[in-house]
Design a protein around this motif. Sequence first.
Motif, short mmCIF file in Angstrom:
data_model
loop_
_atom_site.label_atom_id
_atom_site.label_comp_id
_atom_site.label_asym_id
_atom_site.label_seq_id
_atom_site.Cartn_x
_atom_site.Cartn_y
_atom_site.Cartn_z
N ALA A 1 0.77 -1.15 -0.07
CA ALA A 1 -0.05 -0.10 0.10
C ALA A 1 0.96 1.16 -0.10
CB ALA A 1 -0.99 -0.05 1.34
N LYS A 2 1.91 1.24 0.77
CA LYS A 2 2.90 2.44 0.61
C LYS A 2 3.60 2.54 -0.51
CE LYS A 2 3.83 2.31 5.74
NZ LYS A 2 4.91 2.19 6.72
N ASN B 1 2.31 1.66 -3.47
CA ASN B 1 1.38 2.36 -4.28
C ASN B 1 1.37 3.76 -4.16
OD1 ASN B 1 0.73 -0.24 -5.40
ND2 ASN B 1 -0.85 -0.35 -3.97
N VAL B 2 1.51 4.23 -3.16
CA VAL B 2 1.22 5.61 -2.53
C VAL B 2 2.43 6.54 -3.04
CG1 VAL B 2 1.43 7.72 -1.08
CG2 VAL B 2 0.01 5.79 -0.66
N LYS B 3 3.55 5.97 -3.18
CA LYS B 3 4.83 6.20 -3.68
C LYS B 3 4.94 6.26 -4.95
CE LYS B 3 9.87 5.63 -3.57
NZ LYS B 3 10.94 4.42 -2.90
N ASP B 4 4.60 5.27 -5.66
CA ASP B 4 4.38 5.19 -7.04
C ASP B 4 3.46 6.21 -7.78
OD1 ASP B 4 6.11 3.22 -7.38
OD2 ASP B 4 4.83 1.71 -7.33
N ALA B 5 2.27 6.49 -7.19
CA ALA B 5 1.34 7.28 -7.50
C ALA B 5 1.82 8.80 -7.34
CB ALA B 5 -0.05 7.24 -6.95
N GLU C 1 -6.45 12.71 -6.13
CA GLU C 1 -7.58 12.14 -5.87
C GLU C 1 -7.24 10.52 -5.34
OE1 GLU C 1 -10.81 12.61 -8.19
OE2 GLU C 1 -11.32 14.76 -7.43
N ARG C 2 -6.47 9.90 -6.34
CA ARG C 2 -5.98 8.63 -6.26
C ARG C 2 -5.00 8.36 -5.08
NH1 ARG C 2 -7.00 3.43 -6.15
NH2 ARG C 2 -5.12 2.08 -6.77
N ASN D 1 -3.75 6.66 0.23
CA ASN D 1 -3.38 6.80 1.69
C ASN D 1 -4.41 6.30 2.67
OD1 ASN D 1 -0.68 8.27 1.66
ND2 ASN D 1 -1.94 10.14 0.76
N GLU D 2 -5.68 6.19 2.18
CA GLU D 2 -6.82 5.55 3.02
C GLU D 2 -6.38 4.11 3.18
OE1 GLU D 2 -10.43 6.72 1.42
OE2 GLU D 2 -10.41 8.53 2.02
N ALA D 3 -5.91 3.66 2.12
CA ALA D 3 -5.68 2.24 2.11
C ALA D 3 -4.25 1.79 3.01
CB ALA D 3 -5.44 1.56 0.36
#
Length: 238
Positions: A55-56, A58-62, A122-123, A128-130
């Motif tokens: 999950a972290k 994913n945030v970093k990549d986004a 928004e993504r 971050n919620e995930a």
Amino acid sequence: MAVDNKTQFESALLRRLHSLLLQIDDLEGQLDRGPRQIKAGESILDGCRDALEAAKQNVKDATIACDEKQLQLKTREDRIEGLKAKLNTAASNKEFDLLKEQIAADQQANSVQSDEILEGLERIDELNEAVAAAEKDLAEKTAEHKKRVEAVENRMVVVQADLDHVRNELTKAEAEIPAAARSEYKRLIDGRGEEALAPIEDDSCGGCHQTLTTQMVDRVRLGYLTHCPACSAWLYST
């Protein structure tokens, strides 16, 4: 070496020995399960940690992707300002029109990219919620595992104490085994454990369910050591 068929071995003692052996097998099984239960809990935690790291990531990549788009947007905005400045110094109508077309194209591209950036932000909020959900799940599973470990460890202390007691009782009971049968008893128990002994149930061997003859059943009742003709377990009456 097989024992003499005239060896006396009371069913009460065999029954006592078998009961203690069964208890030992059960308690040893409980001790074996303890570490496996803890390991299973650790595997669950590893899965939660992996989910959190994913999950972290994913945030970093986004975030990286969104930052790149914002950089591209800024670069294009700077280029638009440069093109607008050139409009005043255009040498011909053709050059002026080409500059206008480039400005319009860049502005259109920026409009599209602005929408993409907004969607990206928004993504990132969703991701971050995930992350927060994964952190909460890990915290809950960690607390559960801590309780599980404490319960298992406390249980293992009790089980070990019970096992020590039953083993001591078995030692006492084994001291009562007729001398003529002790070595054979030890050989059988070392090789087969509690399966070396079996009760008679409905005139059959309680271990393998082989039907026994009336003579064999009577011998057991009279206190003679008798083994099952099929599985060789020493028989006793219940």
